[in-house]
Design a protein around this motif. Structure first.
Motif, mmCIF file in Angstrom:
data_model
loop_
_atom_site.group_PDB
_atom_site.id
_atom_site.type_symbol
_atom_site.label_atom_id
_atom_site.label_comp_id
_atom_site.label_asym_id
_atom_site.label_seq_id
_atom_site.Cartn_x
_atom_site.Cartn_y
_atom_site.Cartn_z
ATOM 1 N N LEU A 4 0.838 -1.209 0.000
ATOM 2 C CA LEU A 4 0.000 0.000 0.000
ATOM 3 C C LEU A 4 0.870 1.255 0.000
ATOM 4 N N TYR A 5 1.955 1.213 0.770
ATOM 5 C CA TYR A 5 2.904 2.325 0.745
ATOM 6 C C TYR A 5 3.526 2.466 -0.641
ATOM 7 N N ALA A 8 1.026 4.045 -2.966
ATOM 8 C CA ALA A 8 0.942 5.486 -2.712
ATOM 9 C C ALA A 8 2.138 6.209 -3.326
ATOM 10 N N ILE A 11 1.581 6.449 -7.070
ATOM 11 C CA ILE A 11 0.545 7.439 -7.399
ATOM 12 C C ILE A 11 1.085 8.863 -7.259
ATOM 13 N N PHE A 12 1.817 9.134 -6.185
ATOM 14 C CA PHE A 12 2.366 10.477 -6.001
ATOM 15 C C PHE A 12 3.426 10.798 -7.051
ATOM 16 N N THR A 38 4.231 16.406 -4.298
ATOM 17 C CA THR A 38 3.917 15.013 -4.656
ATOM 18 C C THR A 38 5.181 14.176 -4.817
ATOM 19 N N SER A 42 6.078 10.964 -2.566
ATOM 20 C CA SER A 42 6.448 9.695 -3.183
ATOM 21 C C SER A 42 7.670 9.094 -2.489
ATOM 22 N N PHE A 45 6.799 7.803 1.057
ATOM 23 C CA PHE A 45 6.157 6.498 1.079
ATOM 24 C C PHE A 45 7.109 5.384 0.644
ATOM 25 N N TRP A 62 8.159 0.699 -8.692
ATOM 26 C CA TRP A 62 7.961 2.144 -8.702
ATOM 27 C C TRP A 62 8.298 2.729 -10.075
#
Length: 109
Positions: A4-5, A8, A11-12, A38, A42, A45, A62
């Motif tokens: 989940l991290y 995130a 996404i960022f 953002t 990123s 996270f 990533w």
């Protein structure tokens, strides 16, 4: 939780990258500030993801999924098309990331 991290962080990162053209070389204050925020989020996270997932796996996910999503969103938002060879290459990246995750033996906690 580690994945989940990682999600995130992806996404960022993608959000920040999509703001690069909007910032117009850092001449527009709000998009530039959001972009920097953002990207910072990123990396924040990512630090949590690498606690439970090897850094090579985290970086592969990533970077690979980030490239794929940026290409997809660039088509949708900025109408930037890619030749079929590039789309094929991006598909290979997604399959590569999936293979890395399936065969890495990493269990998310």
């Amino acid at each position: 939780m580690a994945y989940l991290y990682l999600a995130a962080a992806i996404i960022f990162e993608v959000t920040g990258t999509m703001l690069l053209p909007v910032s117009q070389n850092f001449t527009r204050l709000l998009p530039s500030a959001v972009m920097i925020t953002t990207y910072s989020a990123s990396f924040y996270f990512l630090t949590f993801a690498i606690r439970d997932i090897p850094i090579a796996i985290v970086y592969a996910c990533w970077a690979g999924l980030g490239v794929f999503l940026v290409a997809l969103l660039s088509q949708i938002i900025y109408h930037q098309t890619l030749p079929w060879q590039a789309i094929l290459g991006l598909t290979f990246i997604v399959f590569g990331v999936a293979l890395v995750n399936v065969y890495s033996g990493v269990n998310s906690t």
